[in-house]
Design an enzyme around this catalytic site. Structure first.
Site: not given
Ligand code: NDP
Length: 452
Positions: A439, A43, A184, A180, A51, A444, A48
């Site tokens: 307001h 983080c 982002e 995510y 980012k 709101e 976080c």
């Molecule tokens: P996520 O699980 O959110 O997203 C992974 C993405 O990659 C999904 O779209 C998934 O598709 C795709 N994917 C997975 N495997 C493959 C593959 N083999 N080939 C192609 N696409 C694939 O993971 P992130 O890495 O974005 O983030 C990890 C975690 O970190 C999040 O779940 C969150 O908990 C945390 N995080 C939180 C943030 C916040 O609170 N703002 C910011 C950043 C991270 P599909 O949808 O089809 O599974």
């Protein structure tokens, strides 16, 4: 003579581990915390916090355009990547120092080493080559970014960890994934002027979020210049001259790009830690399986945060740490309640969400009243900015209880923190509506949604 060297040995000094170590230290326990990279964890150092600074930087391009509508002339605006990158690195290093200071003030011994678990009460410091014992071991090692190891040329791409310290800002980037991190970083890079493409295997980005919110954000990213290719994956990557890459997709499209980033998920850090031989049960995804009190299958070993793969968010790891210390060092058993955790995505526009989505509520058998509003914030009207806000409230028709609130729009991460109190408290729509509006604000609208 005490039976063990420490009352508590924490492995991993990220948000969860540091909080647990500090609180246990302040409760009078003899505590050590080991970290193999740098105190702070994902983080603070490569998640976080940096980012959010990058998101702030990326928002200026739109802010300069908006400023013109309000009479400002800002044609001289230029962006310098090394200035941002270095300022953010300085800040995260400063925060890492504060974490260390706070640990020291709580009497926690900090150990700069990689640690493996030997048995239920023993860990080995691998660089120092010695073993120590502890009454309790807390694993808080977090997770790491994954790469598609079977794809030819995948090593030519970076992950989010590398993105924070790039030598130069790329002119174009292809980001694989639709979660995510992908969304982002697409927001960040495109806001900084990088030609940005998302390649996502599903039909629409941000699976798991409310469908209207997903559609709203995807449309706005596209409106503001992000190329989003859905229903496709990357099949092959090859190097071209000048560091460029040629990315071949499953739909046969070929993309020439300056940079490629994998954002296809994160995995728990449990490999080669001796956990299984010590008797700790792992889940199918390699996470440490724990009970409601974060205790593993070995009674003296606990785990919190992303290494348990429950809800992978910093504030959750911190709450799990607090509950662990309350339970083990204050004699007040506390299990953190993982229901109705609000979260934010710092996309364009950002998302704030808490509680059930419409799909989840229907799947649970609720009859619903859906309240929805979609408007252009007043600031955007004078700015000539077409970005809109979507607010959606999911209400149980029988009890009138608000089950979920989903916002995609400016300031929504700030708004959702307060909305989350009302959702967690189980308030009804009628109780929300008793609250007088502030307001003129965007928030709101949350107390003014009259008709389902
Ligand atoms: P996520 O699980 O959110 O997203 C992974 C993405 O990659 C999904 O779209 C998934 O598709 C795709 N994917 C997975 N495997 C493959 C593959 N083999 N080939 C192609 N696409 C694939 O993971 P992130 O890495 O974005 O983030 C990890 C975690 O970190 C999040 O779940 C969150 O908990 C945390 N995080 C939180 C943030 C916040 O609170 N703002 C910011 C950043 C991270 P599909 O949808 O089809 O599974």
């Amino acid at each position: 003579m005490p039976q063990y060297d420490y009352d508590l040995f924490v492995i991993g000094a990220g948000s969860g581990g540091v909080r647990a170590a500090r609180l246990a230290g302040r409760a009078g326990a003899k505590v050590a915390i080991a970290e193999q990279v740098q105190i702070g964890g994902t983080c603070v150092l490569r998640g976080c916090v940096p980012k959010k600074f990058f998101v702030y930087a990326s928002e200026f391009s739109q802010a300069f355009r908006d400023a013109k509508g309000f009479g400002w002339t800002v044609d001289w605006a230029r962006f310098d990547w090394p200035t941002l990158r270095d300022a953010v690195q300085n800040e995260v290093n400063r925060l890492s120092g504060i974490y260390a200071t706070n640990l020291g003030a709580a009497g926690v011994e900090m150990i700069d080493d990689r640690v493996v678990v030997i048995d239920p009460h023993t860990v080995r410091l691998t660089r120092e080559g010695r073993s120590v014992t502890a009454e309790r071991i807390l694993v808080a090692t977090g997770g790491h970014t994954t790469r598609p190891t079977t794809i030819k040329g995948q090593e030519l791409g970076i992950t989010s960890t590398d993105a924070f310290v790039l030598e130069a800002l790329p002119s174009s980037i292809v980001i694989a994934g639709g979660g995510y991190i992908a969304v982002e970083f697409a927001t960040i890079f495109s806001g900084l002027g990088v030609d940005t493409t998302i390649v996502y295997r599903g039909e629409r980005i941000l699976r798991g979020f409310d469908h209207d919110v997903r559609a709203h954000v995807q449309a706005d990213l596209q409106r503001t210049g992000v190329n989003i290719i859905c229903g496709s994956t990357i099949e092959d990557v090859s190097g071209l001259s000048h560091g460029k890459k040629l990315v071949t997709l499953s739909n046969s499209m070929k993309l020439e790009t300056d940079q490629l980033m994998w954002a296809i998920g994160r995995e728990p850090n449990t490999a080669n830690m001796g956990l299984e031989s010590a008797g700790v049960r792992l889940t199918e995804r390699g996470a440490i399986a724990v009970d409601a009190y974060s205790r593993s299958s070995v009674p003296s070993i606990w785990a919190i945060g992303d290494v348990t793969d429950r809800v992978n968010l910093t504030p959750v790891a911190i709450r799990e740490a607090v509950a662990f210390v309350e339970t083990e060092f204050h004699g007040r058993p506390l299990a953190f309640d993982h229901a109705d955790i609000a979260s934010a995505v710092f996309s364009r526009p950002p998302i704030g969400a808490v509680g059930l989505t419409e799909e989840q509520a229907r799947a649970k058998g609720h009859k619903l009243k859906i309240f929805r509003t979609n408007f252009r914030p007043m600031k955007h009207i004078v700015a000539g900015n077409d970005q809109r806000v979507l607010m959606k409230m999911i209400v149980d028709a029988a009890s009138d209880r608000v089950l979920g609130v989903h916002i995609a729009g400016v300031d929504s991460p700030e708004q959702i923190q307060l909305a989350a109190i009302a959702v967690k408290a189980g308030l009804t729509k009628a109780q929300w509506d008793l609250t007088c509006a502030v307001h003129p604000t965007g928030a709101e609208e949350l107390v003014l949604m009259g008709e389902p």
